[in-house]
Design a protein around this motif. Structure first.
Motif, PDB file in Angstrom:
ATOM      1  N   GLN A   1       0.916  -1.181   0.079  1.00 31.79           N
ATOM      2  CA  GLN A   1       0.041   0.079   0.010  1.00 31.79           C
ATOM      3  C   GLN A   1       0.943   1.142   0.192  1.00 31.79           C
ATOM      4  OE1 GLN A   1      -2.423   0.347   3.497  1.00 31.79           O
ATOM      5  NE2 GLN A   1      -3.089   2.229   2.863  1.00 31.79           N
ATOM      6  N   LEU A   2       0.249   2.350  -0.750  1.00 26.69           N
ATOM      7  CA  LEU A   2       1.002   3.506  -0.824  1.00 26.69           C
ATOM      8  C   LEU A   2       0.608   4.456   0.213  1.00 26.69           C
ATOM      9  CD1 LEU A   2       3.141   4.993  -2.559  1.00 26.69           C
ATOM     10  CD2 LEU A   2       1.395   5.592  -4.179  1.00 26.69           C
TER      11      LEU A   2
ATOM     12  N   TRP B   1      11.317   0.504   7.560  1.00 25.62           N
ATOM     13  CA  TRP B   1      10.292   1.182   7.449  1.00 25.62           C
ATOM     14  C   TRP B   1       9.608   1.236   5.955  1.00 25.62           C
ATOM     15  CZ3 TRP B   1      12.014   6.269  10.418  1.00 25.62           C
ATOM     16  CH2 TRP B   1      12.147   5.760  11.819  1.00 25.62           C
ATOM     17  N   ASP B   2      10.374   0.887   5.095  1.00 27.24           N
ATOM     18  CA  ASP B   2       9.539   0.640   3.715  1.00 27.24           C
ATOM     19  C   ASP B   2       9.930  -0.661   3.075  1.00 27.24           C
ATOM     20  OD1 ASP B   2      12.554   0.891   3.231  1.00 27.24           O
ATOM     21  OD2 ASP B   2      12.471   2.781   2.190  1.00 27.24           O
TER      22      ASP B   2
ATOM     23  N   TYR C   1       6.261   6.922  -1.915  1.00 30.66           N
ATOM     24  CA  TYR C   1       5.800   6.678  -0.345  1.00 30.66           C
ATOM     25  C   TYR C   1       6.366   8.091   0.136  1.00 30.66           C
ATOM     26  CZ  TYR C   1       5.479   4.915   4.296  1.00 30.66           C
ATOM     27  OH  TYR C   1       5.044   4.612   5.665  1.00 30.66           O
ATOM     28  N   LYS C   2       5.453   8.529   0.956  1.00 32.26           N
ATOM     29  CA  LYS C   2       5.929   9.970   1.694  1.00 32.26           C
ATOM     30  C   LYS C   2       6.709   9.551   2.934  1.00 32.26           C
ATOM     31  CE  LYS C   2       2.334  12.730  -0.450  1.00 32.26           C
ATOM     32  NZ  LYS C   2       0.958  13.755  -0.185  1.00 32.26           N
TER      33      LYS C   2
ATOM     34  N   ALA D   1       7.343   7.216   6.990  1.00 33.54           N
ATOM     35  CA  ALA D   1       6.773   7.149   8.045  1.00 33.54           C
ATOM     36  C   ALA D   1       6.610   8.562   8.951  1.00 33.54           C
ATOM     37  CB  ALA D   1       7.826   6.262   9.084  1.00 33.54           C
ATOM     38  N   HIS D   2       7.665   9.345   8.837  1.00 33.24           N
ATOM     39  CA  HIS D   2       7.421  10.689   9.574  1.00 33.24           C
ATOM     40  C   HIS D   2       6.122  11.369   8.828  1.00 33.24           C
ATOM     41  CE1 HIS D   2      10.222  13.787  11.486  1.00 33.24           C
ATOM     42  NE2 HIS D   2       9.006  13.735  12.028  1.00 33.24           N
ATOM     43  N   TYR D   3       5.709  11.430   7.736  1.00 39.30           N
ATOM     44  CA  TYR D   3       4.703  12.109   7.198  1.00 39.30           C
ATOM     45  C   TYR D   3       3.408  11.433   7.621  1.00 39.30           C
ATOM     46  CZ  TYR D   3       1.374  13.747   3.651  1.00 39.30           C
ATOM     47  OH  TYR D   3       0.079  14.046   3.120  1.00 39.30           O
ATOM     48  N   ASP D   4       3.586  10.150   7.745  1.00 41.14           N
ATOM     49  CA  ASP D   4       2.347   9.107   8.187  1.00 41.14           C
ATOM     50  C   ASP D   4       1.742   9.365   9.556  1.00 41.14           C
ATOM     51  OD1 ASP D   4       1.431   8.446   5.592  1.00 41.14           O
ATOM     52  OD2 ASP D   4       2.220   6.362   5.841  1.00 41.14           O
ATOM     53  N   HIS D   5       3.182   9.503  10.415  1.00 40.83           N
ATOM     54  CA  HIS D   5       2.885   9.681  11.946  1.00 40.83           C
ATOM     55  C   HIS D   5       1.973  10.814  12.345  1.00 40.83           C
ATOM     56  CE1 HIS D   5       3.779   8.035  15.613  1.00 40.83           C
ATOM     57  NE2 HIS D   5       4.744   9.011  16.057  1.00 40.83           N
TER      58      HIS D   5
END
Length: 448
Positions: A36-37, A342-343, A390-391, A393-397
């Protein structure tokens, strides 16, 4: 144990996957998969979240820059004890900013909905509690607290406040961690029995030899406020700008880096933490007056629980790594292992085309009636990679933080989770400096 694992799978909604694990999941799959993106966290019609940054150093700046990549998020206020960072803040984020050295002035403002706490560790607890009591949502950098005795104070303030509080170990929000959690629950590597993590650095910046501004002095640094909750000392720019090296302000290698590995491991396994902790290491290279080691080895015992079988964890951190360093988390089970980034996830199994043992191969032939026809075997290694674009983990957090604020929701790394990740990391320091094993109650989150 297998029955306990099935109960766990059922609880998290994956019971159906329990009968279709390991061989099947690989047999019909290529050796590379993408997953998933990016998620969507908001729209142009949603209310703007107004942020204040308290602590505008390296990580605080990175946090705010990442937060501002999201729609309908703006910064109104910046607080730091060094005037040079306040001046820099206006250049980075605008002349409209309210600037101060006093975090209490931030918390009085009505144009602040949430705060990012990027201060040295010894201020995390007090600023977090003050912000929650002032009705602000909180994003606090890891580790959540400076010592284990502070953990329940933050948890109680959070529960009383009704506000969203997330700890800044951003790997927990990565697609890699999420995929690893899914694969472990599906039984792809069997029952966990061992895990290990490693974090290495060598460069001055990576080893906390941060740049000290040439103009730093008591005229532009609020040194008295900085040390007001620690031992009184004369002004020392090294202790201010290279604070991670000193126990009054930082939490050493374990508080900076082990806590990331604990966060990912606990999220993937649903673990509450270890019950026995030990550490050793030494100061091998960076003999610059620092009080903490630059080599640290930690050993941890995880008891059998409803969430997982008993297993052992080994963590290592090296700031004397001449290869320029590496980072990984490996989870080993009865059927295989996972290397977690993380990716990316790399799953390895013990399904091999040949054992390499002539005796065993001859025995296998006899059992098959002499038929030596080869079989199609699943791959022994499966690589899962995130899709391009993918942007991170920091962005998603931050996306998860903002979504919880807007929807009155929850986050994975709340203060209870954050304390359970911080505690064994902080207790590594106690084990190292006291030269003894530390016993910890991971359920009730207290020393034994």
């Amino acid at each position: 144990m297998e029955n306990k694992r099935r109960i766990f799978l059922k609880k998290i909604g994956l019971a159906g996957a329990a009968t279709a694990v390991a061989p099947a999941v690989f047999a019909e799959a290529p050796s590379m998969k993408t997953f998933q993106l990016n998620r969507r966290y908001g729209s142009s019609s949603e209310k703007t979240i107004r942020l204040a940054l308290i602590g505008a150093g390296i990580m605080g700046t990175e946090d705010l820059n990442t937060a501002l990549r999201h729609d309908n998020v703006e910064v109104t206020t910046v607080c730091d004890l060094y005037e040079g960072r306040l001046e820099s803040a206006k250049k980075k984020w605008g002349d409209h900013l309210f600037l101060t050295k006093d975090h209490q002035e931030v918390l009085k403002r009505k144009d602040v909905d949430a705060v990012i706490i990027g201060t040295p560790d010894h201020w995390h607890k007090q600023i977090s509690i003050d912000a929650l009591n002032a009705g602000k949502h909180v994003y606090c950098e890891k580790p959540m607290v400076h010592s284990v005795k502070e953990g329940h104070e933050v948890i109680n303030a959070w529960k009383k406040s009704g506000k969203v509080f997330v700890v800044g170990s951003q790997g927990i929000s990565s697609l890699g961690n999420e995929k690893a959690k899914e694969l472990l629950a599906e039984g792809v590597i069997g029952d966990i029995n061992y895990a290990e993590g490693f974090w290495a650095r060598h460069s001055p910046e990576g080893a906390w030899q941060y740049v000290i501004p040439g103009d730093a002095s008591e005229k532009n640094v609020d040194w008295k406020r900085y040390i007001s909750n620690t031992k009184d000392r004369p002004f020392d720019p090294i202790r201010f700008f290279r604070w991670r090296n000193y126990l009054d302000y930082g939490t050493g290698m374990s508080g900076d880096l082990f806590v990331h590995l604990f966060t990912s491991l606990h999220y993937i396994t649903n673990s509450l933490g270890p019950d026995k902790i030990s550490a050793m290491g030494g100061l091998r290279y960076w003999k610059d007056g620092r009080e903490v080691p630059d080599i640290l080895l930690g050993m941890f015992q995880y008891p059998e629980s409803e969430q997982h079988p008993g297993f052992n964890l080994s963590l290592r951190c090296n700031f004397v790594d001449g290869t320029s360093g590496s980072t990984y988390l490996k989870i080993v089970g009865s059927k295989g292992s996972m290397d977690v980034k993380w990716d990316e996830i790399v799953v390895k199994t013990n399904k091999q085309a040949s054992s390499g043992d002539p005796f065993l191969e001859e025995q296998a032939k006899m059992l098959q009636g002499g038929n030596d026809r080869k079989k199609i075997l699943p791959p022994s290694e499966m690589v899962y990679k995130v899709e391009a674009g993918y942007k991170g983990a920091h962005y998603d957090h931050f996306g998860n933080f903002f979504r919880a604020i807007r929807e009155n929701g929850t986050v994975a790394e709340d203060p209870v989770f954050g304390f359970r990740a911080a505690a064994p990391a902080l207790l590594c320091n106690d084990s190292y400096f006291q030269d003894k094993f530390i016993n910890w109650d991971p359920v009730n989150m207290k020393l034994v």
